[in-house]
Design an enzyme around this catalytic site. Sequence first.
Site, PDB file in Angstrom:
ATOM      1  N   CYS A   9      -4.811  -3.595  -3.976  1.00 33.29           N
ATOM      2  CA  CYS A   9      -5.877  -3.616  -2.966  1.00 33.29           C
ATOM      3  C   CYS A   9      -5.524  -2.660  -1.846  1.00 33.29           C
ATOM      4  O   CYS A   9      -4.585  -2.905  -1.096  1.00 33.29           O
ATOM      5  CB  CYS A   9      -6.041  -5.018  -2.398  1.00 33.29           C
ATOM      6  SG  CYS A   9      -6.634  -6.178  -3.618  1.00 33.29           S
ATOM      7  N   GLY A  10      -6.306  -1.601  -1.729  1.00 29.99           N
ATOM      8  CA  GLY A  10      -6.033  -0.627  -0.674  1.00 29.99           C
ATOM      9  C   GLY A  10      -5.458   0.621  -1.295  1.00 29.99           C
ATOM     10  O   GLY A  10      -4.495   0.557  -2.069  1.00 29.99           O
ATOM     11  N   GLY A  12      -4.921   3.528   0.726  1.00 26.51           N
ATOM     12  CA  GLY A  12      -4.607   4.406   1.859  1.00 26.51           C
ATOM     13  C   GLY A  12      -3.249   5.035   1.666  1.00 26.51           C
ATOM     14  O   GLY A  12      -2.828   5.324   0.545  1.00 26.51           O
ATOM     15  N   GLY A  16      -1.874   4.469  -1.875  1.00 29.44           N
ATOM     16  CA  GLY A  16      -1.793   5.688  -2.680  1.00 29.44           C
ATOM     17  C   GLY A  16      -0.368   5.974  -3.096  1.00 29.44           C
ATOM     18  O   GLY A  16      -0.094   6.357  -4.240  1.00 29.44           O
ATOM     19  N   ARG A  46     -12.672   3.632  -0.815  1.00 34.98           N
ATOM     20  CA  ARG A  46     -12.888   5.005  -1.297  1.00 34.98           C
ATOM     21  C   ARG A  46     -11.674   5.435  -2.093  1.00 34.98           C
ATOM     22  O   ARG A  46     -10.590   4.885  -1.927  1.00 34.98           O
ATOM     23  CB  ARG A  46     -13.145   5.961  -0.124  1.00 34.98           C
ATOM     24  CG  ARG A  46     -11.978   6.168   0.803  1.00 34.98           C
ATOM     25  CD  ARG A  46     -12.377   7.004   2.031  1.00 34.98           C
ATOM     26  NE  ARG A  46     -13.178   6.226   2.973  1.00 34.98           N
ATOM     27  CZ  ARG A  46     -12.689   5.387   3.890  1.00 34.98           C
ATOM     28  NH1 ARG A  46     -11.377   5.213   3.974  1.00 34.98           N
ATOM     29  NH2 ARG A  46     -13.494   4.728   4.694  1.00 34.98           N
ATOM     30  N   VAL A 130       8.919  -4.991   6.374  1.00 32.46           N
ATOM     31  CA  VAL A 130       9.950  -4.726   7.388  1.00 32.46           C
ATOM     32  C   VAL A 130      10.837  -3.577   6.943  1.00 32.46           C
ATOM     33  O   VAL A 130      11.390  -3.605   5.856  1.00 32.46           O
ATOM     34  CB  VAL A 130      10.853  -5.962   7.618  1.00 32.46           C
ATOM     35  CG1 VAL A 130      11.879  -5.673   8.712  1.00 32.46           C
ATOM     36  CG2 VAL A 130      10.030  -7.183   7.950  1.00 32.46           C
ATOM     37  N   LYS A 203       8.040  -7.631  12.916  1.00 31.30           N
ATOM     38  CA  LYS A 203       9.096  -7.484  11.923  1.00 31.30           C
ATOM     39  C   LYS A 203      10.298  -8.372  12.252  1.00 31.30           C
ATOM     40  O   LYS A 203      10.912  -8.981  11.384  1.00 31.30           O
ATOM     41  CB  LYS A 203       9.531  -6.016  11.845  1.00 31.30           C
ATOM     42  CG  LYS A 203       8.422  -5.105  11.343  1.00 31.30           C
ATOM     43  CD  LYS A 203       8.727  -3.647  11.722  1.00 31.30           C
ATOM     44  CE  LYS A 203       7.711  -2.685  11.156  1.00 31.30           C
ATOM     45  NZ  LYS A 203       7.919  -1.316  11.676  1.00 31.30           N
TER      46      LYS A 203
END
Lengths: 435, 435
Positions: A9-10, A12, A16, A46, A130, A203
């Site tokens: 999911c995702g 970006g 990527g 996208r 982290v 973190k």
Amino acid sequence: MKPVKIGLCGLGTVGGGTFNVLRENAVEIAARAQAPLEISLVGARRDNPLCDLSTTRVTRDIFDVARDEDVDIVVELIGGTTVARELVETAIRNGKHIVTANKALIAEHGNEIFALAAEHGVAVRYEAAVAGGIPIIKALREGLAGNRIEWLAGIINGTGNFILSEMREHGREFSDVLAEAQALGYAEADPTFDVEGIDAAHKLVILASLAFGIPLQFESVYTEGITRLTPQDMDYAEELGYRVKHLGVAKQSDAGVELRVHPTLIPKERLLANVNGVKNAVLVEGSAVGPTLYYGAGAGAAPTASAVVADLVDLARDISAEQENRVPSLSVTDDALRDLPIVPMADVVTPWYLRIEAEDKPGVLSKVATILSDLGISIEAIIQKAPPPGATRVPVIVLTSHAAQGKVDEAVARMEALDSISSSISRIRVEELDG
Amino acid sequence: MKPVKIGLCGLGTVGGGTFNVLRENAVEIAARAQAPLEISLVGARRDNPLCDLSTTRVTRDIFDVARDEDVDIVVELIGGTTVARELVETAIRNGKHIVTANKALIAEHGNEIFALAAEHGVAVRYEAAVAGGIPIIKALREGLAGNRIEWLAGIINGTGNFILSEMREHGREFSDVLAEAQALGYAEADPTFDVEGIDAAHKLVILASLAFGIPLQFESVYTEGITRLTPQDMDYAEELGYRVKHLGVAKQSDAGVELRVHPTLIPKERLLANVNGVKNAVLVEGSAVGPTLYYGAGAGAAPTASAVVADLVDLARDISAEQENRVPSLSVTDDALRDLPIVPMADVVTPWYLRIEAEDKPGVLSKVATILSDLGISIEAIIQKAPPPGATRVPVIVLTSHAAQGKVDEAVARMEALDSISSSISRIRVEELDG
């Protein structure tokens, strides 16, 4: 061997990067996981031009991924704490394991998410949340499992560390380096999360919960940013034998647990003091092993993907072995978590660096020394130099011995009340980091 | 929860340390392992006064431990490669898992031991065999599982590092510091294993096999000790911007795998160059994560025990989950190991530091430069200073660019053949360690 099915999911920067690392190193990864890791479905608003999606199922609705029958593990790389939380909880309820890089999500909602996962018998992994690619979560959860963790201190925000490194190396002002960091893409348009320490606090709270076996408690972390530091502070620190770093510090003692993010003077000879640029490093003191340090890239597409894949390989090994919840999310089961008190900041004891801009008059030094002495605060070192010609103010640098913050608060208030001290006193905590 | 039964063989420094860490941190360890780790039986020739054995079964025959019904995991801490091998193999045949700190055993007989373990469906763990308490084995096997490991370089012998640190910091001669190291207990009466790099080679071969997925091949490691280094070499290195460390280096390239232990000049600004005393550190370059460093105590009772217990907790988690062989001993299964060629040392390409003691006559420098140029070896830097009054020899320090060792061998032979160079030339490889 049955492939392990990943729902990504995702797509970006990190998504990527993960997609590509899984593709590029597929052979090594399959050999280690003892099963191929197959990207079964990608959910992304996208496409990412750096990813070849020609043979991959793609959906524009990430919740499809959380419900797809052909997904064993959902990888959440969309960020944020609202949709991401819903996505993760939906996936858990559908019997999927979770791998995430989302520090804010775990720091702020981890207790609920872990409880839900335990209820459904699935695992939640967050190595990527982290310190990027440094396997610090694994080190705390497993590698140091024979130790009581006494404390840990980390440079866990690369943006802030880059800024401080530049300030020190080139004598530049904070705002000037921040602008450059933004131009270079090391800092966001809104840099608050980085320079005010909020990202580091997310973190830190994760590291502390693993280290001390306590519930996640983000709201308990004291957070102080780096915006008030000056290159002059860096120079004085250097003269005293220290460097200034933005540290996340977690300690446990009989008084409870300290959770704090703030600028810190640390001795120059510590490895941690020599970690520069956007790198991260975490120093962990274990009761058996002593000090151990873990260093590497704290952010970036491929380093973060490295951590995501490490978690995927771990889970794949569990799935292949038909043991799907081998290691509890916080290293110990929920019933073994301890409700330790958080030490109030006024009771936190450290040495302090104080920079006092005093009128160049006789008696100022003596007044400062008396105030400190009256409050039982010893002085380790003082620097006062002749002011440049024409200057009316002279900086007085004081390094105190260990003192409770409450005492130092009082000392500073008394000093600031003096006529001869007309501006606020700069203060930075000191950590010796020597066990 | 059913306790996991430990059979502890050896109650020396590490055995005693392990016994005590298991006792002192029993609560934390049980919470993490999700089962108590119970020392069911101790096999030792004599008791250790630091260990309270009053409630423990003890046998003087360690083979009892390998055969005892009430033992799940045999911990081999007796050292050596003969009895220890027999013990481990007997335990494996009796269906026991193995945890060991024995680098020589794994390096020299690991292939056979792992094969036997796979045959019997038991696990062999050896975190404690390399770099003491630093969880480097776990990092390579799991934390960096998403990477192709390009190379690794480690300070993995604390004795040698202590000696080099003292030589550099105080300008002392090797033999002088060695004597002190022996007096302090940092070096054995026979220090060969440490100062000649054999101990480091044992550890390097284990790291390389994990990193590159190749069979263990101790006999293929090039090993060069630190006995010929001088404080003058340290000074010249410093002047050139480097420090001298005794490194284990493993690299993979299209040509194959390099496995070598030798003194090495590394840039001063590397964290690795700032690791002093008896500490260890391993720098690993992963294809996704980039450079990562792991630092901590490489030896000692409690640090090594920390690593033993980490393996025990891992195995206990597996046993509780009823999956007793989740991660293959070398990260990948036997059939996935690759038979990569070992690059011959003559083909290994690095820059070189050369210290040439030349007669103080005209033309020496020109001859040296010509010899190097004839062999296509470029010069990065040269230091030649005026000799002290009355001296007939002057040291000429050359830092070459990257050159194959075979070329450098030839260059040195030609230089040593010159009249004006009457003693052997000192040579140290250089590693930039920058990716």
